[in-house]
Design a protein around this motif. Structure first.
Motif, short mmCIF file in Angstrom:
data_model
loop_
_atom_site.label_atom_id
_atom_site.label_comp_id
_atom_site.label_asym_id
_atom_site.label_seq_id
_atom_site.Cartn_x
_atom_site.Cartn_y
_atom_site.Cartn_z
N PRO A 25 17.00 -4.45 -18.05
CA PRO A 25 16.53 -5.82 -17.86
C PRO A 25 15.72 -6.00 -16.58
CG PRO A 25 18.92 -5.70 -17.58
CD PRO A 25 18.46 -4.34 -17.96
N ASN A 26 15.73 -5.01 -15.69
CA ASN A 26 15.05 -5.14 -14.40
C ASN A 26 14.03 -4.05 -14.19
OD1 ASN A 26 16.79 -7.34 -13.58
ND2 ASN A 26 18.38 -5.80 -13.32
N SER A 27 13.15 -4.28 -13.25
CA SER A 27 12.14 -3.29 -12.88
C SER A 27 12.80 -1.97 -12.50
CB SER A 27 11.30 -3.80 -11.71
OG SER A 27 10.44 -2.79 -11.23
N THR A 28 12.19 -0.87 -12.92
CA THR A 28 12.69 0.45 -12.54
C THR A 28 11.81 1.08 -11.47
OG1 THR A 28 11.46 1.54 -14.32
CG2 THR A 28 13.71 0.82 -14.81
N VAL A 29 10.92 0.29 -10.90
CA VAL A 29 10.03 0.79 -9.85
C VAL A 29 10.70 0.59 -8.51
CG1 VAL A 29 7.80 0.46 -8.71
CG2 VAL A 29 7.97 0.25 -11.19
N ARG A 30 10.80 1.68 -7.75
CA ARG A 30 11.34 1.58 -6.39
C ARG A 30 10.17 1.54 -5.44
NH1 ARG A 30 15.15 6.48 -6.07
NH2 ARG A 30 14.26 7.06 -8.04
N LYS A 31 10.13 0.53 -4.64
CA LYS A 31 9.00 0.29 -3.74
C LYS A 31 8.70 1.52 -2.88
CE LYS A 31 7.12 -3.33 -0.92
NZ LYS A 31 7.29 -4.69 -0.51
N GLY A 32 7.45 1.94 -2.96
CA GLY A 32 6.98 3.02 -2.12
C GLY A 32 7.34 4.41 -2.59
N ILE A 33 8.01 4.52 -3.74
CA ILE A 33 8.40 5.84 -4.24
C ILE A 33 7.66 6.11 -5.54
CG2 ILE A 33 10.30 7.26 -5.07
CD1 ILE A 33 12.16 5.56 -3.33
N HIS A 34 6.90 7.17 -5.54
CA HIS A 34 6.18 7.59 -6.75
C HIS A 34 6.36 9.09 -6.90
CE1 HIS A 34 4.20 3.71 -6.85
NE2 HIS A 34 4.02 3.85 -5.56
N CYS A 35 6.49 9.56 -8.12
CA CYS A 35 6.66 11.00 -8.29
C CYS A 35 5.30 11.69 -8.25
CB CYS A 35 7.40 11.31 -9.58
SG CYS A 35 6.45 11.06 -11.07
N ALA A 36 5.31 12.94 -7.84
CA ALA A 36 4.08 13.71 -7.73
C ALA A 36 3.41 13.89 -9.09
CB ALA A 36 4.36 15.06 -7.09
N THR A 37 4.21 13.98 -10.15
CA THR A 37 3.65 14.15 -11.48
C THR A 37 2.84 12.92 -11.88
OG1 THR A 37 5.46 15.57 -12.13
CG2 THR A 37 4.19 14.59 -13.90
N CYS A 38 3.38 11.73 -11.64
CA CYS A 38 2.66 10.50 -12.01
C CYS A 38 1.33 10.38 -11.30
CB CYS A 38 3.50 9.27 -11.70
SG CYS A 38 4.81 8.98 -12.89
N ARG A 39 1.29 10.86 -10.08
CA ARG A 39 0.04 10.76 -9.32
C ARG A 39 -0.98 11.80 -9.76
NH1 ARG A 39 1.90 10.72 -3.30
NH2 ARG A 39 3.53 11.95 -4.21
#
Length: 105
Positions: A82-96
């Motif tokens: 029900p909530n955002s699964t994005v953690r502020k400032g954290i991105h995986c290397a694969t997604c980038r």
């Protein structure tokens, strides 16, 4: 979001109507919970920046795993919350889609 363990995810109509066209298209592709190549995501959404669309869907509560196998990047919807699964400032290397493969993959 409603989830039935024996069928794909179903978006609550009121939520689904608020999503962008690209976000809707991405959800429609990923809701089968199978692995999908990055190129599939790009083709179905026609997005110039697919990571932004993935992030948008994560803000809607999607848990989207991404993995790299050689040169291919795969995305898979594994759950809806029900909530955002994005953690502020954290991105995986694969997604980038970094030049260097993620050492953990």
């Amino acid at each position: 979001m409603q989830q039935n363990l024996f069928s794909p995810f179903v978006a609550i109509p009121a939520d689904f109507e608020r999503w962008s066209k690209q976000c809707k298209a991405l959800f429609e592709l990923l809701k089968d919970m199978q692995l999908h190549r990055r190129e599939e995501l790009l083709e179905i959404t026609r997005a110039l920046n697919i990571t932004a669309v993935v992030s948008d869907l994560r803000h809607q509560g999607a848990v989207i795993e991404c993995t790299r196998n050689g040169e291919q990047i795969y995305y898979q919807l594994t759950a809806m919350t029900p909530n955002s699964t994005v953690r502020k400032g954290i991105h995986c290397a694969t997604c980038r889609c970094s030049e260097q493969p993620n050492e953990n993959n």
